[in-house]
Motif scaffolding. Sequence first.
Motif, mmCIF file in Angstrom:
data_model
loop_
_atom_site.group_PDB
_atom_site.id
_atom_site.type_symbol
_atom_site.label_atom_id
_atom_site.label_comp_id
_atom_site.label_asym_id
_atom_site.label_seq_id
_atom_site.Cartn_x
_atom_site.Cartn_y
_atom_site.Cartn_z
ATOM 1 N N ILE A 101 144.180 67.391 59.941
ATOM 2 C CA ILE A 101 144.831 68.206 59.021
ATOM 3 C C ILE A 101 144.010 69.361 58.159
ATOM 4 C CG2 ILE A 101 146.902 68.617 57.401
ATOM 5 C CD1 ILE A 101 147.811 65.978 58.183
ATOM 6 N N HIS A 102 144.311 70.509 58.175
ATOM 7 C CA HIS A 102 143.148 71.272 57.486
ATOM 8 C C HIS A 102 144.044 72.315 56.559
ATOM 9 C CE1 HIS A 102 140.632 75.043 57.117
ATOM 10 N NE2 HIS A 102 140.218 74.145 56.295
ATOM 11 N N MET A 103 143.995 72.353 55.461
ATOM 12 C CA MET A 103 144.322 72.924 54.264
ATOM 13 C C MET A 103 143.597 73.976 53.852
ATOM 14 S SD MET A 103 146.309 70.060 51.914
ATOM 15 C CE MET A 103 147.809 69.073 52.348
ATOM 16 N N ASN A 104 143.786 75.290 54.088
ATOM 17 C CA ASN A 104 142.492 76.112 53.928
ATOM 18 C C ASN A 104 142.369 76.346 52.557
ATOM 19 O OD1 ASN A 104 140.774 78.276 54.564
ATOM 20 N ND2 ASN A 104 142.601 79.824 54.705
ATOM 21 N N LEU A 105 143.456 76.587 51.778
ATOM 22 C CA LEU A 105 143.438 76.619 50.366
ATOM 23 C C LEU A 105 144.178 75.666 49.531
ATOM 24 C CD1 LEU A 105 142.856 80.515 49.740
ATOM 25 C CD2 LEU A 105 141.352 78.826 49.472
ATOM 26 N N ALA A 106 143.377 74.520 49.453
ATOM 27 C CA ALA A 106 144.272 73.423 48.759
ATOM 28 C C ALA A 106 143.974 73.303 47.211
ATOM 29 C CB ALA A 106 144.275 72.143 49.369
ATOM 30 N N ASN A 107 144.935 73.169 46.248
ATOM 31 C CA ASN A 107 144.506 73.118 44.906
ATOM 32 C C ASN A 107 144.619 71.572 44.417
ATOM 33 O OD1 ASN A 107 145.866 73.226 42.056
ATOM 34 N ND2 ASN A 107 144.411 74.785 42.203
ATOM 35 N N TYR A 108 143.989 71.259 43.460
ATOM 36 C CA TYR A 108 143.932 69.830 43.018
ATOM 37 C C TYR A 108 143.093 69.637 41.689
ATOM 38 C CZ TYR A 108 140.195 69.343 46.056
ATOM 39 O OH TYR A 108 138.748 69.728 46.839
ATOM 40 N N LYS A 109 143.434 68.713 40.593
ATOM 41 C CA LYS A 109 142.749 68.700 39.516
ATOM 42 C C LYS A 109 141.184 68.124 39.979
ATOM 43 C CE LYS A 109 143.053 66.570 34.965
ATOM 44 N NZ LYS A 109 141.792 65.685 35.052
ATOM 45 N N PHE A 110 140.436 68.679 39.287
ATOM 46 C CA PHE A 110 139.074 68.094 39.504
ATOM 47 C C PHE A 110 138.133 68.171 38.237
ATOM 48 C CE2 PHE A 110 134.519 67.600 41.000
ATOM 49 C CZ PHE A 110 134.988 66.658 42.010
ATOM 50 N N TYR A 164 152.321 74.322 62.003
ATOM 51 C CA TYR A 164 151.553 73.998 63.039
ATOM 52 C C TYR A 164 149.866 74.655 62.858
ATOM 53 C CZ TYR A 164 151.713 78.897 64.658
ATOM 54 O OH TYR A 164 151.441 80.204 64.658
ATOM 55 N N GLN A 165 150.005 75.750 62.039
ATOM 56 C CA GLN A 165 148.572 76.355 61.862
ATOM 57 C C GLN A 165 147.502 75.222 61.025
ATOM 58 O OE1 GLN A 165 149.165 79.784 59.583
ATOM 59 N NE2 GLN A 165 149.549 81.194 61.636
ATOM 60 N N SER A 166 148.260 74.204 60.404
ATOM 61 C CA SER A 166 147.243 73.359 59.660
ATOM 62 C C SER A 166 147.028 72.255 60.733
ATOM 63 C CB SER A 166 148.187 72.528 58.671
ATOM 64 O OG SER A 166 148.493 73.449 57.766
ATOM 65 N N ASP A 167 147.218 72.101 61.758
ATOM 66 C CA ASP A 167 146.896 71.199 63.077
ATOM 67 C C ASP A 167 145.430 71.788 63.674
ATOM 68 O OD1 ASP A 167 148.879 69.563 62.390
ATOM 69 O OD2 ASP A 167 150.214 70.459 63.942
ATOM 70 N N GLU A 168 144.387 71.104 63.260
ATOM 71 C CA GLU A 168 143.282 71.646 63.932
ATOM 72 C C GLU A 168 142.072 70.642 64.465
ATOM 73 O OE1 GLU A 168 141.239 74.294 61.146
ATOM 74 O OE2 GLU A 168 142.907 75.544 61.131
ATOM 75 N N LEU A 169 141.091 70.943 64.994
ATOM 76 C CA LEU A 169 140.410 70.013 65.508
ATOM 77 C C LEU A 169 138.913 69.926 64.849
ATOM 78 C CD1 LEU A 169 140.435 70.674 69.402
ATOM 79 C CD2 LEU A 169 141.347 68.530 68.198
ATOM 80 N N ILE A 170 138.310 68.656 64.774
ATOM 81 C CA ILE A 170 136.801 68.626 64.077
ATOM 82 C C ILE A 170 136.066 68.202 65.207
ATOM 83 C CG2 ILE A 170 137.371 66.432 62.993
ATOM 84 C CD1 ILE A 170 135.739 67.444 60.675
ATOM 85 N N ILE A 171 134.924 68.612 65.241
ATOM 86 C CA ILE A 171 133.864 68.346 66.533
ATOM 87 C C ILE A 171 132.773 67.867 65.582
ATOM 88 C CG2 ILE A 171 132.521 69.186 68.154
ATOM 89 C CD1 ILE A 171 134.671 71.497 68.479
ATOM 90 N N SER A 172 132.400 66.586 65.771
ATOM 91 C CA SER A 172 131.226 66.180 65.022
ATOM 92 C C SER A 172 130.034 65.748 66.168
ATOM 93 C CB SER A 172 131.467 64.680 64.251
ATOM 94 O OG SER A 172 132.592 65.206 63.378
ATOM 95 N N ALA A 173 128.787 65.959 65.683
ATOM 96 C CA ALA A 173 127.557 66.014 66.471
ATOM 97 C C ALA A 173 126.457 65.252 65.669
ATOM 98 C CB ALA A 173 127.231 67.222 67.158
ATOM 99 N N VAL A 174 125.875 64.362 66.378
ATOM 100 C CA VAL A 174 124.649 63.706 65.879
ATOM 101 C C VAL A 174 123.571 64.421 66.726
ATOM 102 C CG1 VAL A 174 123.448 61.491 65.360
ATOM 103 C CG2 VAL A 174 125.895 61.752 65.009
ATOM 104 N N MET A 175 122.257 64.507 66.469
ATOM 105 C CA MET A 175 121.213 65.187 67.022
ATOM 106 C C MET A 175 119.976 64.071 66.993
ATOM 107 S SD MET A 175 121.507 69.031 66.169
ATOM 108 C CE MET A 175 120.489 69.586 67.773
ATOM 109 N N GLU A 176 119.282 64.150 67.898
ATOM 110 C CA GLU A 176 117.861 63.617 67.913
ATOM 111 C C GLU A 176 117.216 64.184 66.621
ATOM 112 O OE1 GLU A 176 116.195 63.861 71.809
ATOM 113 O OE2 GLU A 176 117.872 62.741 72.801
ATOM 114 N N ASP A 177 116.866 65.300 66.573
ATOM 115 C CA ASP A 177 116.271 65.990 65.449
ATOM 116 C C ASP A 177 117.415 66.604 64.404
ATOM 117 O OD1 ASP A 177 114.523 67.405 63.645
ATOM 118 O OD2 ASP A 177 113.540 68.284 65.269
ATOM 119 N N ARG A 178 117.361 66.294 63.382
ATOM 120 C CA ARG A 178 118.521 66.775 62.322
ATOM 121 C C ARG A 178 118.176 68.323 61.921
ATOM 122 N NH1 ARG A 178 116.633 62.503 59.506
ATOM 123 N NH2 ARG A 178 118.735 61.264 59.884
ATOM 124 N N THR A 179 116.844 68.442 62.047
ATOM 125 C CA THR A 179 116.474 69.793 61.330
ATOM 126 C C THR A 179 116.986 71.170 62.135
ATOM 127 O OG1 THR A 179 114.184 69.800 62.647
ATOM 128 C CG2 THR A 179 114.305 68.778 60.148
#
Length: 780
Positions: free
Chosen positions: A90-99, A202-217
Amino acid sequence: MKILNLSMANIRKSKSATVSLCIFILVATLLLNVGLMVVTQLNAFFDQKAEQLKDPHVTIVMDQTSFHLTHEDFLKNYSGIKKTETEEIIHMNLANYKFGNGELTNSAVIFNADTNRNIGPLKLIEKVNTSSSKDIFVPYSFKTDGGYELGDDFRITYQDKDFEYRVAGFFETTIMGTNNIGVMKFMLPKTSYQTLADELDYQSDELIISAVMEDRTKSSQLKNEFIQNVKKSQHKDTTYIFGLDIELVKNVNTLTINIIATILVAFSAIIVLVSLIVIKFRVSNSIEDGMVNIGVLKSIGYTSRQIFTSILLQYIMIALSASVVGIALSYALMPLFGGIISTISGLIWIQSFDMIVNIISIFFVTICVVVVTLLSAFRIRKILPVAALRGGVHTHSFRKNHIPLAKAKGGLHFLLAIKSMLVNSKQNIMISLIVMALTFATVFSVVMYYNIASDKSAFVNLFGSEPANVYIAVKSDADIRNLLSDIEQIDHVRKVNILDTIETNIDGQTVYTNVTDHYSQLENNVVYKGRQPKYENEIAISWVVSNQINKGIGDTVDVEYGAETVSYLVTGLSQSIGNLGQISSLTMEGIQQLQSEFKGTTLYVYLDGVSNKDFMKNVQEQYGNYIGETLDIDENIESQTGMYTAAVFAVMLLVLTITVLVVVMILYLVIKTMIIKRKKEFGVMKTIGYSTIQLMNQISISFLPVIFIGVTIGGVLGYFFTNPMLSVLLSSAGVKRMEFTINLPIILMLCASILILAYCISMLVSLKIKKISAYSLITE
């Protein structure tokens, strides 16, 4: 053994001087070791955390409808990727909370906590004992910087709806774990996650793609190429896509910590310098005061080499013992800096023992002490026993009387104080240099704190942010020009600007590009050389980008956006800490050459005489159908800068404390030495009618001009060179020219405080004169 005994005798003879010197060396080694440990361990610490937490090196968030098999193929065929994972979020583009001290508005990425994942799994470091249907797991920075504890209520506002939760646990993450990245990561249990997903559109339903690399640089390269691949493959504009890479996040999170560590190393160098000046003073003084003793030692068979070696050994023992204690205390002080690191990075800092850094710190301080002692004590070899027994007098020598009391005009006590000051010229130069260095360091730290904690405008400008009051995200189907015109007519609105930030590709480099109609209407001019673009064929680029592509003002660059590429003329060089300095500027007409339908989606509103909240409520009521989100920029800045304020305050407090300590010890050492050397003189003066308070004032006044000179030079250097020094410190982050506010009244008050402190300390130390009397001198 003879040499060792002689060294120990010298130490026992001057206990207070030895203690003060030990404190100087201890403080210098402590600061140096802390600074070096932070600088050398920080990058490795961040990388180790990423490995330990199994965090991704690249994270891409995009809408589900834009993702298809060709993107999976791109990742499978990309060289250097170890593993990837795709997950619904779930992606909230502009969410507001106390911090912290205010309300924070940024993107929120919410995961299903119960999903089994290999990349970035949930690892709680603290959690409540009982579960509830309203639990939420938040990054550790919510505890270190946000002010939350386990069990606290947590409300997140999105699309004018409030969602209430309970903080059920804290987790560490190197990606999306701090408020300075623009997006935060949250996790909800499966039931709560599904309930929230059903409530949102439905616009808040999104995907996150995560990748781990051999060379993080190479993570930045993968992120940029994947985003470009997605954009080029779309026949329509991608609804939403953004990415983060581990190198970018690491640089952003470690920037402030590295600056603080560098300041500590620089300040430790100042303290080392102070220690060396004190050693030079002490060795020269001990040779002069102990001239007869040197003659006696030479007469009874001690060679010049043995006496010289005993003095050298004396200061080596002091340096080594004080350095070792300083190293030990640095580990006791590291939890304080570990707290600062945890606040800024949102990660638990676990201090490790670093023998190499410890040896470097001890060796550096000791070798400096040895060199100065060698240079100062070398004259012993040339002193003949006969001359030493005569007190070092080879021939009669009389100094010129610069202020004869019979002819000079002025008060007697003032004239005697000035005569005393002129007699001790070398000592006075030493004190002036020390006070100058300390004053400069103090001014430097106070200026930093003032610009981060009080007047934040120059600090905020460093990030390339536009200092408007309210940010308005306009819906894609709305006419932004008509909305701008309508909002300008609202009471208390000073002006409104369209200002968008998009990702473009400039000569092969991914750059965050600002787009607006007229840069002259913006209040933060990030261009320090040349000018912002005025025409459709012009562009301004940051000096970081300029160095990367080896082009400057007057050159042309190829800008790629979507499927189009156009050449532009570089008209200016800019600077920014934001986005690691990878920024540029185009006019609205300029970007329309790349995408003819580009109109902008963001309005920056400048207010006068009305609260941001009242205006936001009013504009939502009138134009809510055309507005996606509104953001209180002032409150957001206040919330985001809280962690920097705490870190810089700690450094300023440390510098001020050490400054006071050094001034006190220097004056104590010098005045005590003076009283011992002039004991007979002061006894005679008391016998002929001078009171203790009069002699105390004479001593204090004799130091005031010397300290005044040091304070004045240090204050002037701080006034004129604080910004250039900060520019050097921040140059690696994208800053070329600093414009921090230098508040002259504050600097004057600071300098006056040091002067008053010095006078008060000199009066207190001079109280020792009270014990001197003619009777005590006769009976001694």
